[in-house]
Design a protein around this motif. Structure first.
Motif, PDB file in Angstrom:
ATOM      1  N   HIS A  76     -15.190   4.367  -8.016  1.00  0.00           N
ATOM      2  CA  HIS A  76     -14.547   5.514  -7.740  1.00  0.00           C
ATOM      3  C   HIS A  76     -13.599   5.024  -6.656  1.00  0.00           C
ATOM      4  O   HIS A  76     -12.348   5.165  -6.929  1.00  0.00           O
ATOM      5  N   GLN A  77     -13.887   4.222  -5.641  1.00  0.00           N
ATOM      6  CA  GLN A  77     -12.947   3.926  -4.441  1.00  0.00           C
ATOM      7  C   GLN A  77     -12.078   2.796  -4.968  1.00  0.00           C
ATOM      8  O   GLN A  77     -10.964   2.790  -4.530  1.00  0.00           O
ATOM      9  N   LEU A  78     -12.222   1.969  -5.769  1.00  0.00           N
ATOM     10  CA  LEU A  78     -11.677   0.980  -6.444  1.00  0.00           C
ATOM     11  C   LEU A  78     -10.598   1.449  -7.266  1.00  0.00           C
ATOM     12  O   LEU A  78      -9.419   1.369  -7.109  1.00  0.00           O
ATOM     13  N   ASP A  79     -11.066   2.794  -7.800  1.00  0.00           N
ATOM     14  CA  ASP A  79      -9.788   3.293  -8.776  1.00  0.00           C
ATOM     15  C   ASP A  79      -9.095   4.027  -8.016  1.00  0.00           C
ATOM     16  O   ASP A  79      -7.776   3.930  -8.299  1.00  0.00           O
ATOM     17  N   GLU A  80      -9.520   4.549  -6.786  1.00  0.00           N
ATOM     18  CA  GLU A  80      -8.674   5.107  -5.929  1.00  0.00           C
ATOM     19  C   GLU A  80      -7.446   4.175  -5.225  1.00  0.00           C
ATOM     20  O   GLU A  80      -6.188   4.350  -5.028  1.00  0.00           O
ATOM     21  N   PHE A  81      -8.163   2.995  -4.850  1.00  0.00           N
ATOM     22  CA  PHE A  81      -7.249   1.986  -4.201  1.00  0.00           C
ATOM     23  C   PHE A  81      -6.236   1.313  -5.325  1.00  0.00           C
ATOM     24  O   PHE A  81      -4.991   1.168  -4.886  1.00  0.00           O
ATOM     25  N   MET A  82      -6.528   1.294  -6.556  1.00  0.00           N
ATOM     26  CA  MET A  82      -5.785   0.514  -7.403  1.00  0.00           C
ATOM     27  C   MET A  82      -4.566   1.828  -7.607  1.00  0.00           C
ATOM     28  O   MET A  82      -3.412   1.521  -7.847  1.00  0.00           O
ATOM     29  N   GLY A  83      -4.936   3.113  -7.504  1.00  0.00           N
ATOM     30  CA  GLY A  83      -4.086   4.174  -7.927  1.00  0.00           C
ATOM     31  C   GLY A  83      -3.130   4.187  -6.651  1.00  0.00           C
ATOM     32  O   GLY A  83      -1.817   4.514  -6.943  1.00  0.00           O
ATOM     33  N   GLN A  85       2.358   2.799  -4.666  1.00  0.00           N
ATOM     34  CA  GLN A  85       3.331   2.226  -3.589  1.00  0.00           C
ATOM     35  C   GLN A  85       3.744   0.743  -4.309  1.00  0.00           C
ATOM     36  O   GLN A  85       4.443  -0.126  -3.761  1.00  0.00           O
ATOM     37  N   LYS A  86       3.829   0.751  -5.803  1.00  0.00           N
ATOM     38  CA  LYS A  86       4.351  -0.474  -6.239  1.00  0.00           C
ATOM     39  C   LYS A  86       5.746  -0.778  -5.873  1.00  0.00           C
ATOM     40  O   LYS A  86       5.991  -1.853  -5.561  1.00  0.00           O
ATOM     41  N   ALA A  87       6.737   0.255  -5.594  1.00  0.00           N
ATOM     42  CA  ALA A  87       7.983   0.119  -5.386  1.00  0.00           C
ATOM     43  C   ALA A  87       8.008  -0.493  -3.952  1.00  0.00           C
ATOM     44  O   ALA A  87       8.690  -1.565  -3.618  1.00  0.00           O
ATOM     45  N   ASP A  88       7.161   0.030  -2.968  1.00  0.00           N
ATOM     46  CA  ASP A  88       7.278  -0.383  -1.672  1.00  0.00           C
ATOM     47  C   ASP A  88       6.642  -2.148  -1.546  1.00  0.00           C
ATOM     48  O   ASP A  88       7.096  -2.664  -0.676  1.00  0.00           O
ATOM     49  N   LEU A  89       5.792  -2.208  -2.270  1.00  0.00           N
ATOM     50  CA  LEU A  89       5.265  -3.616  -2.526  1.00  0.00           C
ATOM     51  C   LEU A  89       6.236  -4.719  -2.873  1.00  0.00           C
ATOM     52  O   LEU A  89       6.306  -5.683  -2.397  1.00  0.00           O
ATOM     53  N   VAL A  90       7.041  -3.970  -4.048  1.00  0.00           N
ATOM     54  CA  VAL A  90       8.274  -4.885  -4.407  1.00  0.00           C
ATOM     55  C   VAL A  90       9.130  -5.136  -3.447  1.00  0.00           C
ATOM     56  O   VAL A  90       9.375  -6.122  -3.106  1.00  0.00           O
ATOM     57  N   ARG A  91       9.504  -4.151  -2.599  1.00  0.00           N
ATOM     58  CA  ARG A  91      10.428  -4.343  -1.600  1.00  0.00           C
ATOM     59  C   ARG A  91       9.942  -5.329  -0.599  1.00  0.00           C
ATOM     60  O   ARG A  91      10.695  -5.993   0.200  1.00  0.00           O
TER      61      ARG A  91
END
Length: 450
Positions: free
Chosen positions: A169-176, A181-187
């Motif tokens: 469950h924690q891994l699922d929340e982490f991946m979510g 934050q995909k856009a922030d990670l890309v930036r």
């Protein structure tokens, strides 16, 4: 005649089953593949498992296979359509499947002469490839290791199912969270890419800086023993300092308490202390004497009001004496004494305002303005208490009585701390010398008044 009819019927049925469709009125599209397997001309072209055309020609351009297909005119596909080589069954024939894109929005329209590039095509796995991979796994390909891994995982999770479930469950929340934050990670990655690009451009400068750091690091390495000893000594100093502070705490507090009366008196002194320091710089002369000093001599302007009758009367009269109360008594020409009372005004002298210009009680209010017929000298102003004393100015003492030597008669009362400008003083220092030449006759007749 029955045999030919039956044969024609069978051929028609076979033709229908194979999906052969006449598309002579369609349009042609070229599809690029990295591998077409055993695809042959006249194979079917399908959209959503419906035959919509056929393969006309297969050619080779370098390492890329180009398949020209004919599609029915009624088939409408986007310009970014995808294509794949499929198989009807496990041992069935190959065909080309054309479909709409699934990873991006459809755009444009597929027309005659269009090309589906290699980036949007693929092929399915062959039966031989699947069997070969299966044989590799079964024939010493790690199947025993998979069994061992499975058993160890079962042993590890035995009795820990809630913990494993919570971890998932924690891994699922982490991946979510990462997905949000995909856009922030890309930036961030793009910014890191720009940074690395600039570092590459400054590679020579960074190399020179690292080369310059080498000798310094070598010195630090050579003096590591001394630095370590210094840090240890500093720690011991902190221990000693703490002990000294703790032991001298009572004495420090007592010293501060002893200083309190001195500080209280300094506070009560107020502005008197800095003003006295200003006077010390020119002691024994007043602060405004600096405007009269020129080189190694002093210029003074003296105004003498000489009256022969007053001089002769003062010569034959008794001098001033001190009364029992300790106040100076003035002596008249007849020998009688008169002691001025506190708050009374002395008679006005030449250059001073007449007594008629002042209030009856002799006290000037803060916003006092003389009558029109009584004019103050140009620039003479009464500055509010607390104002800085200008050059040559006068600060009224604490009792608020104006001393002699100003345009106001001696004894005039002003608010405590009032400041008089230099123009309010009689005979202001200018550096000029004024005088009148005369003899004794002129003095006795009172004619030597400038």
């Amino acid at each position: 005649m029955k045999a030919p009819v039956a044969a024609a019927t069978v051929l028609l049925a076979l033709a229908s089953g194979c999906g052969v469709v006449d598309r002579s009125d369609g349009y042609r599209v070229t599809v690029e593949f990295s591998d077409v397997l055993d695809l042959v001309p006249h194979s079917s072209v399908k959209v959503d498992d419906v035959t919509v055309g056929s393969v006309e020609k297969i050619s080779l351009s370098g390492w890329t296979a180009k398949v020209r297909v004919r599609l029915d005119r009624k088939v409408q596909l986007p310009a970014n359509a995808t294509a794949a080589v499929r198989q009807t069954s496990l041992l069935g024939e190959k065909y080309v499947e054309v479909a709409k894109p699934t990873t991006e929005a459809a755009r444009g329209k597929l027309t005659d002469g269009s090309v589906i590039p290699l980036a949007r095509t693929r092929r399915s796995a062959e039966v031989e490839e699947v069997l070969a991979a299966l044989g590799l796994v079964l024939n010493g390909g790690g199947l025993a290791q998979l069994k061992t891994i499975n058993q160890e995982l079962a042993t590890a999770f035995d009795g820990r199912e809630p913990v494993a479930r919570d971890a998932l469950h924690q891994l699922d929340e982490f991946m979510g969270g990462l997905d949000k934050q995909k856009a922030d990670l890309v930036r961030a990655i793009e910014a890191l890419d720009r940074l690395t690009g600039r570092l590459v451009q400054q590679r020579a400068v960074i190399g020179d800086a690292l080369d310059a750091l080498g000798p310094g690091i070598t010195v630090l390495a050579d003096q590591s023993t001394q630095l370590t000893g210094a840090l240890k000594s500093l720690g011991e100093l902190g221990t000693v300092g703490t002990r000294v502070v703790n032991e001298s705490k009572a004495d420090t507090v007592a010293s501060l308490r002893a200083l309190r009366p001195i500080l209280d008196q300094l506070v009560k002194a107020g502005d008197d202390l800095p003003q006295s320091l200003d006077f010390l710089l020119t002691y024994p002369f007043p602060p405004n004497v600096t405007g009269a000093i020129v080189g190694d001599f002093v210029n003074l302007a003296i105004t003498a009001d000489l009256d022969a009758a007053s001089i002769l009367a003062n010569l034959v009269a008794a001098g001033p004496r001190v009364s029992k109360a300790g106040k100076t008594a003035t002596t008249t020409p007849r020998g009688t004494t008169k002691t001025p009372k506190p708050g009374t005004l002395a008679p006005s002298l030449p250059g001073q305002l007449p007594l008629e210009c002042l209030p009856l009680d002799g006290i000037l209010p803060p916003e006092w303005v003389p009558p029109k017929e009584c004019k103050l000298p140009d620039g003479c102003k009464l500055l509010a208490p607390g104002s800085p004393v200008p050059l040559g100015g006068l600060l009224i003492p604490a009792e608020g009585l104006v001393p002699a030597g100003t345009v106001f008669p001696a004894g005039t009362k002003l608010p405590k701390g009032t400041v008089l400008t230099a123009q309010c003083l009689l005979g202001a220092v200018t550096g000029a010398v004024d005088g009148v030449v005369g003899g004794l006759t002129d003095v006795l007749t009172g004619g030597l008044t400038p």
